[in-house]
Design a protein around this motif. Sequence first.
Motif, PDB file in Angstrom:
ATOM      1  N   LEU A  63       0.825  -1.211   0.000  1.00 48.98           N
ATOM      2  CA  LEU A  63       0.000   0.000   0.000  1.00 48.98           C
ATOM      3  C   LEU A  63       0.859   1.260   0.000  1.00 48.98           C
ATOM      4  CD1 LEU A  63      -2.802  -1.073   2.519  1.00 48.98           C
ATOM      5  CD2 LEU A  63      -3.047  -0.727   0.062  1.00 48.98           C
ATOM      6  N   ALA A  64       1.963   1.223   0.762  1.00 50.86           N
ATOM      7  CA  ALA A  64       2.849   2.386   0.827  1.00 50.86           C
ATOM      8  C   ALA A  64       3.441   2.693  -0.548  1.00 50.86           C
ATOM      9  CB  ALA A  64       3.961   2.142   1.840  1.00 50.86           C
ATOM     10  N   LYS A  65       3.839   1.650  -1.270  1.00 47.56           N
ATOM     11  CA  LYS A  65       4.395   1.846  -2.607  1.00 47.56           C
ATOM     12  C   LYS A  65       3.353   2.378  -3.574  1.00 47.56           C
ATOM     13  CE  LYS A  65       7.994  -1.666  -2.066  1.00 47.56           C
ATOM     14  NZ  LYS A  65       8.473  -3.012  -2.463  1.00 47.56           N
ATOM     15  N   GLU A  66       2.111   1.926  -3.420  1.00 46.97           N
ATOM     16  CA  GLU A  66       1.034   2.419  -4.282  1.00 46.97           C
ATOM     17  C   GLU A  66       0.762   3.894  -4.023  1.00 46.97           C
ATOM     18  OE1 GLU A  66      -2.263  -0.141  -3.569  1.00 46.97           O
ATOM     19  OE2 GLU A  66      -1.471  -1.791  -4.788  1.00 46.97           O
ATOM     20  N   VAL A  67       0.800   4.295  -2.745  1.00 46.73           N
ATOM     21  CA  VAL A  67       0.591   5.700  -2.392  1.00 46.73           C
ATOM     22  C   VAL A  67       1.716   6.560  -2.958  1.00 46.73           C
ATOM     23  CG1 VAL A  67       0.533   7.357  -0.484  1.00 46.73           C
ATOM     24  CG2 VAL A  67      -0.768   5.240  -0.323  1.00 46.73           C
ATOM     25  N   MET A  68       2.951   6.078  -2.863  1.00 44.15           N
ATOM     26  CA  MET A  68       4.086   6.828  -3.402  1.00 44.15           C
ATOM     27  C   MET A  68       3.974   6.979  -4.917  1.00 44.15           C
ATOM     28  SD  MET A  68       7.204   5.208  -1.137  1.00 44.15           S
ATOM     29  CE  MET A  68       8.453   6.019  -2.121  1.00 44.15           C
ATOM     30  N   ALA A  69       3.522   5.917  -5.583  1.00 43.94           N
ATOM     31  CA  ALA A  69       3.350   5.985  -7.034  1.00 43.94           C
ATOM     32  C   ALA A  69       2.262   6.985  -7.405  1.00 43.94           C
ATOM     33  CB  ALA A  69       3.000   4.602  -7.579  1.00 43.94           C
ATOM     34  N   GLN A  72       3.581  10.496  -7.049  1.00 44.19           N
ATOM     35  CA  GLN A  72       4.422  10.829  -8.184  1.00 44.19           C
ATOM     36  C   GLN A  72       3.576  11.187  -9.402  1.00 44.19           C
ATOM     37  OE1 GLN A  72       7.651  11.293  -8.347  1.00 44.19           O
ATOM     38  NE2 GLN A  72       7.580  11.736 -10.551  1.00 44.19           N
ATOM     39  N   GLU A  73       2.501  10.424  -9.605  1.00 46.97           N
ATOM     40  CA  GLU A  73       1.605  10.688 -10.732  1.00 46.97           C
ATOM     41  C   GLU A  73       0.930  12.049 -10.583  1.00 46.97           C
ATOM     42  OE1 GLU A  73      -2.351   8.693 -12.852  1.00 46.97           O
ATOM     43  OE2 GLU A  73      -1.093   7.507 -11.505  1.00 46.97           O
ATOM     44  N   ILE A  74       0.522  12.395  -9.354  1.00 43.69           N
ATOM     45  CA  ILE A  74      -0.105  13.689  -9.102  1.00 43.69           C
ATOM     46  C   ILE A  74       0.894  14.819  -9.374  1.00 43.69           C
ATOM     47  CG2 ILE A  74      -1.020  15.198  -7.290  1.00 43.69           C
ATOM     48  CD1 ILE A  74      -2.271  12.692  -6.029  1.00 43.69           C
ATOM     49  N   GLU A  76       3.428  14.779 -11.395  1.00 44.11           N
ATOM     50  CA  GLU A  76       3.637  14.893 -12.844  1.00 44.11           C
ATOM     51  C   GLU A  76       2.458  15.590 -13.520  1.00 44.11           C
ATOM     52  OE1 GLU A  76       4.260  10.883 -14.034  1.00 44.11           O
ATOM     53  OE2 GLU A  76       6.309  10.767 -13.225  1.00 44.11           O
ATOM     54  N   THR A  77       1.243  15.295 -13.045  1.00 47.35           N
ATOM     55  CA  THR A  77       0.057  15.951 -13.606  1.00 47.35           C
ATOM     56  C   THR A  77       0.067  17.440 -13.291  1.00 47.35           C
ATOM     57  OG1 THR A  77      -1.235  13.917 -13.369  1.00 47.35           O
ATOM     58  CG2 THR A  77      -2.464  15.969 -13.642  1.00 47.35           C
ATOM     59  N   ASP A  78       0.434  17.780 -12.056  1.00 45.60           N
ATOM     60  CA  ASP A  78       0.521  19.196 -11.675  1.00 45.60           C
ATOM     61  C   ASP A  78       1.531  19.934 -12.553  1.00 45.60           C
ATOM     62  OD1 ASP A  78      -1.373  18.882  -9.732  1.00 45.60           O
ATOM     63  OD2 ASP A  78       0.033  18.840  -8.046  1.00 45.60           O
ATOM     64  N   ALA A  79       2.642  19.267 -12.857  1.00 43.11           N
ATOM     65  CA  ALA A  79       3.666  19.892 -13.705  1.00 43.11           C
ATOM     66  C   ALA A  79       3.130  20.147 -15.108  1.00 43.11           C
ATOM     67  CB  ALA A  79       4.908  18.998 -13.757  1.00 43.11           C
ATOM     68  N   LEU A  80       2.353  19.214 -15.628  1.00 38.41           N
ATOM     69  CA  LEU A  80       1.759  19.394 -16.953  1.00 38.41           C
ATOM     70  C   LEU A  80       0.769  20.561 -16.950  1.00 38.41           C
ATOM     71  CD1 LEU A  80       1.105  15.672 -17.977  1.00 38.41           C
ATOM     72  CD2 LEU A  80       2.826  17.216 -18.922  1.00 38.41           C
ATOM     73  N   ILE A  81      -0.026  20.651 -15.873  1.00 39.10           N
ATOM     74  CA  ILE A  81      -0.998  21.746 -15.751  1.00 39.10           C
ATOM     75  C   ILE A  81      -0.276  23.085 -15.695  1.00 39.10           C
ATOM     76  CG2 ILE A  81      -2.718  22.799 -14.238  1.00 39.10           C
ATOM     77  CD1 ILE A  81      -3.575  19.963 -13.455  1.00 39.10           C
ATOM     78  N   GLU A  82       0.797  23.138 -14.911  1.00 41.71           N
ATOM     79  CA  GLU A  82       1.560  24.389 -14.790  1.00 41.71           C
ATOM     80  C   GLU A  82       2.150  24.811 -16.132  1.00 41.71           C
ATOM     81  OE1 GLU A  82       4.416  23.891 -11.700  1.00 41.71           O
ATOM     82  OE2 GLU A  82       2.909  23.679 -10.116  1.00 41.71           O
ATOM     83  N   ASP A  83       2.667  23.829 -16.886  1.00 43.28           N
ATOM     84  CA  ASP A  83       3.241  24.151 -18.196  1.00 43.28           C
ATOM     85  C   ASP A  83       2.170  24.689 -19.143  1.00 43.28           C
ATOM     86  OD1 ASP A  83       5.715  23.360 -17.360  1.00 43.28           O
ATOM     87  OD2 ASP A  83       5.611  21.358 -18.245  1.00 43.28           O
ATOM     88  N   ARG A  84       1.000  24.056 -19.125  1.00 41.29           N
ATOM     89  CA  ARG A  84      -0.071  24.499 -20.027  1.00 41.29           C
ATOM     90  C   ARG A  84      -0.593  25.876 -19.609  1.00 41.29           C
ATOM     91  NH1 ARG A  84      -3.553  21.835 -23.587  1.00 41.29           N
ATOM     92  NH2 ARG A  84      -4.563  23.498 -24.799  1.00 41.29           N
ATOM     93  N   PHE A  85      -0.691  26.100 -18.314  1.00 39.30           N
ATOM     94  CA  PHE A  85      -1.136  27.402 -17.816  1.00 39.30           C
ATOM     95  C   PHE A  85      -0.188  28.501 -18.270  1.00 39.30           C
ATOM     96  CE2 PHE A  85      -0.572  30.560 -14.339  1.00 39.30           C
ATOM     97  CZ  PHE A  85      -1.783  31.214 -14.469  1.00 39.30           C
ATOM     98  N   GLY A  86       1.115  28.209 -18.222  1.00 36.58           N
ATOM     99  CA  GLY A  86       2.109  29.209 -18.602  1.00 36.58           C
ATOM    100  C   GLY A  86       2.011  29.639 -20.051  1.00 36.58           C
ATOM    101  N   GLU A  87       1.335  28.844 -20.882  1.00 39.04           N
ATOM    102  CA  GLU A  87       1.185  29.181 -22.292  1.00 39.04           C
ATOM    103  C   GLU A  87       0.062  30.187 -22.545  1.00 39.04           C
ATOM    104  OE1 GLU A  87       0.528  25.476 -24.196  1.00 39.04           O
ATOM    105  OE2 GLU A  87       2.535  24.680 -23.782  1.00 39.04           O
ATOM    106  N   HIS A  88      -0.804  30.400 -21.553  1.00 44.49           N
ATOM    107  CA  HIS A  88      -1.929  31.316 -21.752  1.00 44.49           C
ATOM    108  C   HIS A  88      -1.442  32.761 -21.747  1.00 44.49           C
ATOM    109  CE1 HIS A  88      -5.777  33.375 -21.080  1.00 44.49           C
ATOM    110  NE2 HIS A  88      -6.336  32.283 -21.574  1.00 44.49           N
TER     111      HIS A  88
END
Length: 224
Positions: A63-69, A72-74, A76-88
């Motif tokens: 369970l701990a490894k699943e939470v860590m994964a 990490q996914e969250i 990475e998603t936040d980073a994608l959102i930030e990059d897209r926001f910066g394009e506006h």
Amino acid sequence: MLLTEYQRPAALRRIGRSRLETWLKNRKVRNSRAVATAAVEAAQAQHTVVPSERIAAVMTAKLAKEVMALDQEIAETDALIEDRFGEHKHAEVIASMPGIGTLLGAEFIAHTGGDMTAFTSPDRLAGVAGLAPVPKDSGRISGNLRRPRRYNRRLLRVFYLSAQIAAQHCPTSKAFYARKKAEGKTHKQAVLALARRRLNVLWALIRDNRTFELTPPQSGSAAA
């Protein structure tokens, strides 16, 4: 991180505080010394072997490894959102408002398109965001106001959360919030009033294509 390898008291007692601290440091765990000390002390106080402890340890590690994964996914998603926001085209203007970072800014754009002409006026935007109360008169009673039944709750969330943050960290917003509290407003009422005020400011900033300043220009523009 600790639960991925050391779930049982016996394992923590064997590794000891010093080696556990090193193990945590190598994995860039913050406050590794305090974490290691607390974990080993708790293990040293626990000597009762719980039935099915081994099975529980395996499940805990999984369970701990699943939470860590997932974390990490969250990230990475936040980073994608930030990059897209910066394009506006208005990203810099929106993010300059105290309390509105890239994620809330991205959410604001998602629900408005970042184009204020679509709302014709700040009052219209306030109505969509649930920050413009409507009359609730009945019979001889008048002057009562309430939030409209239909409004964009996600957009309200953007302004409410950013107002809460600004009320703590932005001097101008902090003063506005304190003034509303002094008038007898509850915390929620004061934050909503601040959110409404800040909506006007953000509207003006986007309209004029300028970033937020603690000391606004002498043109009469509103301050947060």
